[in-house]
Design a protein around this motif. Structure first.
Motif, PDB file in Angstrom:
ATOM      1  N   PRO A 102       0.832  -1.210   0.000  1.00  0.00           N
ATOM      2  CA  PRO A 102       0.000   0.000   0.000  1.00  0.00           C
ATOM      3  C   PRO A 102       0.863   1.256   0.000  1.00  0.00           C
ATOM      4  O   PRO A 102       1.911   1.302   0.625  1.00  0.00           O
ATOM      5  CB  PRO A 102      -0.778  -0.127   1.306  1.00  0.00           C
ATOM      6  N   SER A 103       0.416   2.257  -0.702  1.00  0.00           N
ATOM      7  CA  SER A 103       1.117   3.536  -0.719  1.00  0.00           C
ATOM      8  C   SER A 103       0.565   4.411   0.400  1.00  0.00           C
ATOM      9  O   SER A 103      -0.501   4.139   0.950  1.00  0.00           O
ATOM     10  CB  SER A 103       0.915   4.232  -2.061  1.00  0.00           C
ATOM     11  N   ASP A 104       1.287   5.472   0.718  1.00  0.00           N
ATOM     12  CA  ASP A 104       0.796   6.391   1.753  1.00  0.00           C
ATOM     13  C   ASP A 104      -0.431   7.159   1.268  1.00  0.00           C
ATOM     14  O   ASP A 104      -1.165   7.731   2.046  1.00  0.00           O
ATOM     15  CB  ASP A 104       1.892   7.323   2.249  1.00  0.00           C
ATOM     16  N   TRP A 105      -0.696   7.152  -0.043  1.00  0.00           N
ATOM     17  CA  TRP A 105      -1.927   7.759  -0.559  1.00  0.00           C
ATOM     18  C   TRP A 105      -3.109   6.842  -0.269  1.00  0.00           C
ATOM     19  O   TRP A 105      -4.171   7.289   0.151  1.00  0.00           O
ATOM     20  CB  TRP A 105      -1.786   8.003  -2.056  1.00  0.00           C
ATOM     21  N   GLU A 106      -2.930   5.515  -0.483  1.00  0.00           N
ATOM     22  CA  GLU A 106      -4.006   4.559  -0.236  1.00  0.00           C
ATOM     23  C   GLU A 106      -4.394   4.485   1.235  1.00  0.00           C
ATOM     24  O   GLU A 106      -5.560   4.315   1.566  1.00  0.00           O
ATOM     25  CB  GLU A 106      -3.588   3.154  -0.681  1.00  0.00           C
ATOM     26  N   THR A 107      -3.424   4.591   2.111  1.00  0.00           N
ATOM     27  CA  THR A 107      -3.711   4.462   3.544  1.00  0.00           C
ATOM     28  C   THR A 107      -4.195   5.765   4.161  1.00  0.00           C
ATOM     29  O   THR A 107      -4.708   5.765   5.274  1.00  0.00           O
ATOM     30  CB  THR A 107      -2.457   4.017   4.314  1.00  0.00           C
TER      31      THR A 107
END
Length: 119
Positions: A102-107
């Motif tokens: 997961p990217s920090d955008w998704e989380t």
């Protein structure tokens, strides 16, 4: 970047009183309240996750049907909606599939850490 973007809501009383520290994929709800002094009319923005990579979304929505914004071109493709209602803009921000998940955008971590919060 660095603007106040209150996308991620506190999901517990501790987060409401303290800070958001739990970042997992699928954290909901997310929304954006936008006040843009440059806009001359109301704009509704809908951000939607897709399972399509950037290349496919660019083929489905080439310019001028789809556009990207500088600094966000790796995150989503903007697709304005043509409609008959005056004084209203509608757009879809179609997020690309992210293979290095997961990217920090998704989380939501980027939105909280870099985007800012209303307190």
């Amino acid at each position: 970047m660095g603007e106040e973007w209150p996308f991620v809501l506190p999901s517990t009383s501790d987060e409401l009183l303290g800070d958001i520290r739990d970042f997992v994929v699928g954290r909901e709800p997310r929304f954006e309240l936008v006040y843009d002094q440059e806009l001359t009319q109301t704009e509704w923005q809908f951000a939607l996750w897709t399972d399509l990579p950037r290349t496919e979304l660019e083929l489905l929505f080439p310019e001028p049907e789809g556009i990207t914004f500088p600094a966000l071109e790796e995150i989503f493709r903007v697709v304005p909606v043509l409609h008959p209602w005056p004084g209203l803009s509608i757009r879809f921000d179609l997020c690309y599939r992210i293979d290095d998940s997961p990217s920090d955008w998704e989380t939501g971590e980027w939105l909280v850490a870099e985007g800012g919060r209303i307190r």
